[in-house]
Design an enzyme around this catalytic site. Structure first.
Site, short mmCIF file in Angstrom:
data_model
loop_
_atom_site.label_atom_id
_atom_site.label_comp_id
_atom_site.label_asym_id
_atom_site.label_seq_id
_atom_site.Cartn_x
_atom_site.Cartn_y
_atom_site.Cartn_z
N LYS A 87 0.81 -1.23 0.00
CA LYS A 87 0.00 0.00 0.00
C LYS A 87 0.84 1.27 0.00
O LYS A 87 0.46 2.29 -0.58
CB LYS A 87 -0.93 0.01 1.22
CG LYS A 87 -2.05 -1.02 1.16
CD LYS A 87 -3.08 -0.66 0.12
CE LYS A 87 -4.28 -1.60 0.14
NZ LYS A 87 -5.16 -1.38 -1.06
N GLU A 109 -9.70 6.27 2.88
CA GLU A 109 -10.59 5.22 3.39
C GLU A 109 -9.72 4.02 3.72
O GLU A 109 -8.65 3.86 3.14
CB GLU A 109 -11.62 4.83 2.31
CG GLU A 109 -11.13 3.81 1.26
CD GLU A 109 -10.00 4.30 0.38
OE1 GLU A 109 -9.80 5.53 0.28
OE2 GLU A 109 -9.29 3.45 -0.22
N SER A 376 1.82 -9.73 -0.95
CA SER A 376 1.50 -8.30 -0.89
C SER A 376 1.62 -7.70 0.50
O SER A 376 1.77 -6.49 0.64
CB SER A 376 0.10 -8.06 -1.45
OG SER A 376 -0.83 -8.86 -0.75
#
Lengths: 395, 273
Positions: A87, A109, A376
Site C-alpha cells: 500500500k 478510506e 503483498s
C-alpha cells in the site's frame, strides 16, 4: 489504456456528482504533468528506495516449491516494505502529488487499516493533517491498526452508515472530499474510484511488476511463466501484472476472496460471480442484488472485503488476458499456515489467497518453470484473527 | 433538447409560474421512507402545502452525494422493502388523483443500469414521470440514457455546482432539459452554509442565453433561506428538511403540508407574488 476519459473498454469512467468533476480534472492534470517531470520521478524513486526500502526481494521459496512438486515459486516480498504491505508505494506517490498541489490536508478510506496506516505514515512525514475513514465494524476488528494510525497523528473517523465496512468508508471519504475540495487531497487506496485514480494508483504500484521483470531477467535470463496475485480492489495485482500485459507468454492469475464458497453467495468475488454496474465513480464488476443495491461481502480477509473491483481488472477479464478465480476462507487459512511452517514467513490473509491458488497451480507446471506470487503484505496484523478462528485467546 | 419536451409537465409548471411572477417550490422525498405505503400520501401532502414539482428519490445502498438525513432515509426505505419497481407503482397511484404536478425521479446510476436504460425509461414514462436526475451521471457519460429519455418526453436534469467552470456550464446547459439543478454548496445534501451572493453569480451565468430554468438546492433548511434564493433563481429545492419531517401518519402529513406552506409563503412574499 485507459482513454482520455478513463475508460478501460466499457469499464472505468468518471461517475460522480458534478461538484467532484473539477477536482478530479485538477488531479488528472497535475498527475499527467508530474508523471513526465524528471524531478518528481526522481523524488518518488528516492522515497521508494530510502523510506519504503525498495527494491523488495524476489525470494525463491525452494522448500515450498519442492513440497508442491512443480513450478519454482518465487515470492515478491512486498511484506518487507515499510508499514508491511504494498500500500505504501501508492501513498508515497500520492503524498508527493498532494504536496506539489499545495493541499495541506489528506484523507483516506481503509478496510483492514493497511492503507490507513500507509497514509498516516506519509502524512506524518510531510506534516499534513490526516483523516482516515474506517467502518465502525472494521475498527473493532482491527484495533492494532487503529492505534497505529493514531500514533502517527491521524484522526480515525468511524463510519456507521450502510454495512459499516470498507465501501461505506469510501462513500464517507468522498463526502468529506466534496465538502473540503479546496484544501484536501483524497489518497484513494486502490485501483478503483473515478478517473484518474485507477490509472494513477496502477502507475504508482507498477514498480512491483517492473522490479519483478528486472529481477527475473537478471537471475534467470527470462520472464516468468506465471504470475499470481490476490484481488480485492486489485492494486497489488495490477502493480504486478501491468508491466507484463504485453508479454503474452506470461500467464496471469488474479485471485478473489471466495469467503464461504462462491456457491454460497457469501463471498467477495465480483469478477468470479458478479456483474457489471456503477459504484464509487466507475463502471466495473460488482456484487449487487436484482435491484442494483450493493450487497454485503464476506471474507476472512478484511482487505479483500469489497463488493467492487478496479475497472482495469474487469477489462482484463473480458478480453481474457487475465484468468480470475476465487479461493475460499479455509483454503487461504491452510496456505497461511503452510507458508509459516515451510518458509518461515507469516503472510497476510489477503496474500494467502494468492498462495493457496499457487499450491493448486504449481503441481500442474514443470520444475523448470517459474511462478511469481505477490506476497503483498505480512501477516502480523492477522494473528488475532487466525487465533480467534482457532479458538485461541491471546489476551 | 428542450424542444422535444414541450408538453412536459416540468416546462408547463415553469411557464405557469413565470407568467404569475412566482418561483417553483421543488420538494424532495426519499421514496419508501418511512414506509413504502406512506409515499403517495406524503406526495399529496407536499402538493397540498404548495409544492410545484416533486422529486422522488429512489433509494440506493451507497448514496455518495447525500448527507446523513437522506442516507438514513435511504437505508430505512430499503429495509422497509422499497425497490425501484415500486416507485413506478407509487407514481401511477399518485397520478390517479394528480395529473398536473411534475415528478422527477432522482437516483444514482446503478439501479438504472440493472434495469436497463430502455426498460427504466419506458416504465418511467408510462407511470407518469416527467424527468430524471441521476446524481452520479455527468453529461459526458449520459449519451446512452439521454437517448432513451428524450425520445419519451422525459427531461434529463443535470447538476451544476460552485466548482463548475464556464465551459462546463455551457456543456450542462446544452445537454439538460426541464431545468438545471444548481448545487448551492460544496458538500452533500442537507449540509453547509449557502452564500447567496455566490449562488446568484453562478445562476446568472447559467441563465444567460438560455431559456432553461435554474433550480437551487442542497442546503435549503428553512423558509428564510428559501425566500433568499427565490430572489435569484427560478426554483428552490428542499430535500433533507422535508425528509426529516416525513412521518408515519396523517397527522404528520398535515404538519408536513404546513411546513411546505411556510416555504411557499416565504418564497411568494420574497418575490412579491
Amino acid at each position: 489504456m485507459p482513454d482520455a476519459r478513463g475508460h478501460f473498454g466499457p469499464y472505468g469512467g468518471r461517475f460522480v456528482a458534478e461538484t467532484l468533476i473539477a477536482p478530479l480534472k485538477e488531479l488528472d492534470e497535475a498527475y499527467q504533468r508530474y508523471l513526465k517531470d524528471p524531478e518528481f520521478i526522481a523524488e518518488f524513486e528516492r522515497d521508494l528506495r530510502d523510506f519504503v526500502g525498495r527494491p523488495s526481494p524476489l525470494y525463491h521459496a525452494e522448500r515450498w516449491s519442492r513440497e508442491l512438486g512443480g513450478a519454482q515459486i518465487y515470492l515478491k516480498r512486498e511484506d518487507l516494505n515499510h508499514t508491511g504491505a504494498h500500500k505504501v508505494n501508492n501513498t508515497v506517490g500520492q503524498a508527493l502529488l498532494a504536496r506539489r498541489m499545495g493541499k495541506p490536508r489528506v484523507i483516506a478510506e481503509t478496510g483492514a487499516g493497511q492503507h490507513g496506516v500507509a497514509t498516516a505514515t506519509v502524512a506524518a512525514r510531510f506534516n499534513m493533517e490526516c483523516v482516515v475513514y474506517m467502518g465502525a465494524d472494521d475498527i473493532e476488528r482491527q484495533a492494532p491498526n487503529v492505534f497505529r494510525m493514531k500514533l502517527l497523528g491521524a484522526t480515525v473517523v468511524p463510519v456507521t452508515s450502510g454495512s459499516r465496512t470498507l465501501k461505506d468508508a469510501l462513500n464517507e471519504a468522498m463526502r468529506d472530499w466534496v465538502t473540503n475540495v479546496d484544501n484536501t487531497f483524497y489518497i484513494l487506496g486502490t485501483v478503483a474510484g473515478p478517473h484518474p485514480y485507477p490509472a494513477m494508483v496502477r502507475d504508482f504500484q507498477s514498480v512491483i511488476g517492473r522490479e519483478v521483470k528486472q529481477q527475473c531477467l537478471e537471475r534467470m535470463g527470462r520472464l516468468p511463466d506465471a504470475l499470481v496475485a490476490c484481488v480485492g480492489g486489485g492494486s497489488n495485482a495490477i502493480g504486478l501484472f501491468h508491466p507484463f500485459i504485453e508479454d503474452s507468454d506470461v500467464k496471469i492469475y488474479g485471485i478473489e476472496a471466495g469467503g464461504d464458497g462462491v456457491e454460497t453467495g457469501r463471498h467477495a468475488a465480483p469478477l468470479t460471480a458478479g456483474r457489471p454496474g456503477v459504484l464509487h465513480g466507475n463502471r466495473t464488476y460488482l456484487m449487487e442484488d436484482d435491484d442494483g443495491q450493493i450487497i454485503e461481502t464476506h471474507s476472512i480477509s478484511a482487505g479483500l472485503d469489497y463488493p467492487g473491483v478496479g475497472p482495469e481488472h474487469s477489462w482484463l477479464k473480458d478480453i481474457g488476458r487475465v484468468t480470475y478465480d476465487a479461493i475460499n476462507d479455509d483454503e487461504a487459512l491452510r496456505a497461511f499456515h503452510h507458508l509459516c511452517r515451510c518458509e518461515g514467513i507469516i503472510p497476510a490473509l489477503e496474500s494467502s489467497h494468492a498462495l493457496a491458488y499457487a499450491t493448486k497451480l504449481a503441481p500442474t507446471m514443470r520444475p523448470d518453470q517459474v511462478m511469481v506470487v505477490n506476497l503483498s503484505g505480512r501477516g502480523d496484523k492477522d494473528i488475532q484473527t487466525v487465533a480467534r478462528i482457532e479458538g485461541i485467546n491471546l489476551t | 433538447m428542450t424542444a422535444s419536451t414541450d408538453t412536459n409537465r416540468i416546462d408547463q409548471s415553469f411557464s405557469r409560474l413565470r407568467a404569475a411572477g412566482r418561483k417553483a417550490l421543488i420538494a424532495y422525498i426519499t421514496a419508501g421512507y418511512p414506509a413504502p405505503t406512506r409515499t403517495v400520501d406524503i406526495m399529496h401532502a407536499l402538493v397540498a402545502g404548495g409544492a410545484d414539482i416533486l422529486e422522488l428519490g429512489i433509494p440506493f445502498s451507497d448514496p455518495m452525494a447525500d448527507g446523513p438525513v437522506i442516507q438514513r432515509a435511504s437505508e430505512a426505505a430499503l429495509a422497509a422493502g422499497m425497490r425501484t419497481g415500486k416507485v413506478f407503482e407509487q407514481v401511477r397511484e399518485f397520478r390517479q388523483k394528480d395529473q398536473t404536478t411534475a415528478i422527477v425521479l432522482m437516483t444514482y446510476l446503478n439501479p438504472i443500469e440493472v434495469m436497463g436504460y430502455v426498460r427504466f425509461a419506458e416504465q418511467a414514462a408510462s407511470a407518469g414521470v416527467d424527468g430524471v436526475l441521476v446524481v452520479d451521471l455527468p453529461p459526458e457519460e449520459a449519451d446512452a440514457l439521454r437517448g432513451e429519455l428524450t425520445g419519451r418526453r422525459l427531461a434529463e436534469i443535470f447538476l451544476a455546482s460552485p466548482t463548475t467552470d464556464a465551459a462546463r456550464l455551457d456543456l450542462i446547459r446544452e445537454n439538460a432539459s426541464g431545468f438545471v439543478y444548481y448545487v448551492s454548496v460544496k458538500g452533500v445534501t442537507g449540509k453547509g452554509q449557502i452564500d447567496t451572493a455566490d449562488v446568484s453569480r453562478q445562476v446568472e451565468k447559467l441563465r444567460a442565453d438560455s431559456k432553461l430554468p435554474v433550480g437551487v438546492g442542497f442546503a435549503v433548511r428553512d423558509a428564510a433561506t428559501a425566500a433568499q434564493l427565490a430572489g435569484v433563481c427560478d426554483g428552490v429545492v428542499v430535500g433533507s428538511a422535508i425528509v426529516e419531517r416525513a412521518g408515519a401518519d396523517v397527522a404528520s402529513d398535515r404538519e408536513l403540508s404546513a411546513f411546505v406552506k411556510s416555504l411557499r409563503d416565504a418564497m411568494d412574499q420574497a418575490v412579491g407574488a
